[in-house]
Design a protein around this motif. Sequence first.
Motif, short mmCIF file in Angstrom:
data_model
loop_
_atom_site.label_atom_id
_atom_site.label_comp_id
_atom_site.label_asym_id
_atom_site.label_seq_id
_atom_site.Cartn_x
_atom_site.Cartn_y
_atom_site.Cartn_z
N ALA A 13 14.90 -1.96 -2.08
CA ALA A 13 14.03 -1.46 -1.01
C ALA A 13 12.64 -2.05 -1.15
CB ALA A 13 13.98 0.06 -1.03
N LEU A 14 12.14 -2.14 -2.38
CA LEU A 14 10.82 -2.72 -2.62
C LEU A 14 10.81 -4.22 -2.39
CD1 LEU A 14 9.80 -0.69 -5.79
CD2 LEU A 14 8.65 -0.62 -3.57
N GLU A 15 11.95 -4.85 -2.61
CA GLU A 15 12.06 -6.30 -2.48
C GLU A 15 12.10 -6.75 -1.02
OE1 GLU A 15 15.09 -8.59 -4.92
OE2 GLU A 15 16.02 -8.72 -2.94
N PHE A 211 19.26 -0.81 4.70
CA PHE A 211 20.34 -0.52 3.76
C PHE A 211 21.48 -1.54 3.88
CE2 PHE A 211 18.27 3.55 3.07
CZ PHE A 211 18.49 3.71 1.71
N ALA A 212 21.52 -2.29 4.98
CA ALA A 212 22.46 -3.40 5.06
C ALA A 212 22.05 -4.48 4.06
CB ALA A 212 22.50 -3.96 6.47
N TYR A 213 20.76 -4.79 4.05
CA TYR A 213 20.25 -5.77 3.07
C TYR A 213 20.49 -5.29 1.64
CZ TYR A 213 16.82 -8.30 0.23
OH TYR A 213 16.20 -9.04 -0.76
N LEU A 278 6.83 4.56 -1.15
CA LEU A 278 7.42 4.08 -2.39
C LEU A 278 6.58 2.96 -2.99
CD1 LEU A 278 9.80 4.07 -4.40
CD2 LEU A 278 10.97 2.47 -2.85
N GLU A 279 6.15 2.05 -2.15
CA GLU A 279 5.32 0.94 -2.65
C GLU A 279 3.98 1.46 -3.17
OE1 GLU A 279 4.22 -3.59 -1.29
OE2 GLU A 279 4.64 -2.10 0.26
N LEU A 280 3.38 2.41 -2.47
CA LEU A 280 2.10 2.97 -2.93
C LEU A 280 2.25 3.65 -4.29
CD1 LEU A 280 0.54 4.57 0.30
CD2 LEU A 280 -0.33 2.62 -1.00
N ILE A 281 3.29 4.47 -4.43
CA ILE A 281 3.42 5.25 -5.67
C ILE A 281 3.83 4.38 -6.85
CG2 ILE A 281 5.85 6.00 -5.65
CD1 ILE A 281 2.78 8.29 -6.07
#
Length: 338
Positions: A13-15, A211-213, A278-281
Amino acid sequence: MNKNRKDEHIRYALEYDSPYNSFDDMELIHCSLPKYDLDEIDLTTQFAGRDWEFPFYINAMTGGSEKGKGINQRLAQVAEACGILFVTGSYSAALNNPTDDSYTVKQDKPNLLLATNIGLDKPYSSGQQAITDLHPLFLQVHVNLMQELLMPEGERSFKTWRAHLKDYAEQSTVPVMLKEVGFGMDLATIETAYDLGIRTVDLSGRGGTSFAYIENRRGGNRDYLNDWGQSTLQALLNAQPMMDKMDILVSGGVRQPLDMVKAFVLGAKAVGLSRTMLELIETHSVDEVITIVNSWKEDLRLIMCALGCQNLRELRQVPYLLYRRLREAQGQLNKEIR
């Protein structure tokens, strides 16, 4: 449930960086003569059977692993400090592991506004267990069909989903929200959910986490489906015929307050943030994230002031322009968008 799968979801997800965000195809029309003072701007909203002080929230992401537990604990700290809602990730992992405490974030946070999430493949008894364990303000029930189809260990039987949704709507002891996971909920699904008794939906369109990726990165070989689904604002435009019957929320690619306001202009009652939070935390301290999130409240007020609107209801009257994909698609599915 494989705990490592949850950590892979976080990693990928982060990627992932979506190649298209529909919020960039919408422009709001500035109001040069303001109607209100800044301190008159009202951010309150209503959905899922109650009033909320702010129209954005931390959407469902993770749980079911030690890494997920740490993320949930930090996100819950931010949510409580900022007075915003926090929705945990799918509670399914805890149902399979009674010792899993990655979702129990409220015991030392008495003021936390908490909701939780479960997949529609699970019968109502599983959802009731989540309610009993976590005492959420509402239960978010997610649909993730394409993810399940791409996941090697995913579900292959789907006929029960509608019956499950009817059970959730009729039996739940807390309000129920039906949520997509980033593929965009279509109008027919919203109408069916309404007929089954659901009154709150999160359209969660393409433009944020895919979520496909994620499933293709986990070993799948169908990369051509990475961009499957409707974009967030396209899904919201398509949902206009149901706007006055249901509480319609969106998520998927929401990055900052301007994106939020664009969603409000199109009738969303609130917006959820997943990847952005998510990226912030993961890259900032909890205190830094609290400062950022609190600044969003002031940014929402100043943007609304610049549009001549005192509240979310008035935002629905703001004129706007659509470009590129949103403009090209306008009216193709519904003869009258607005």
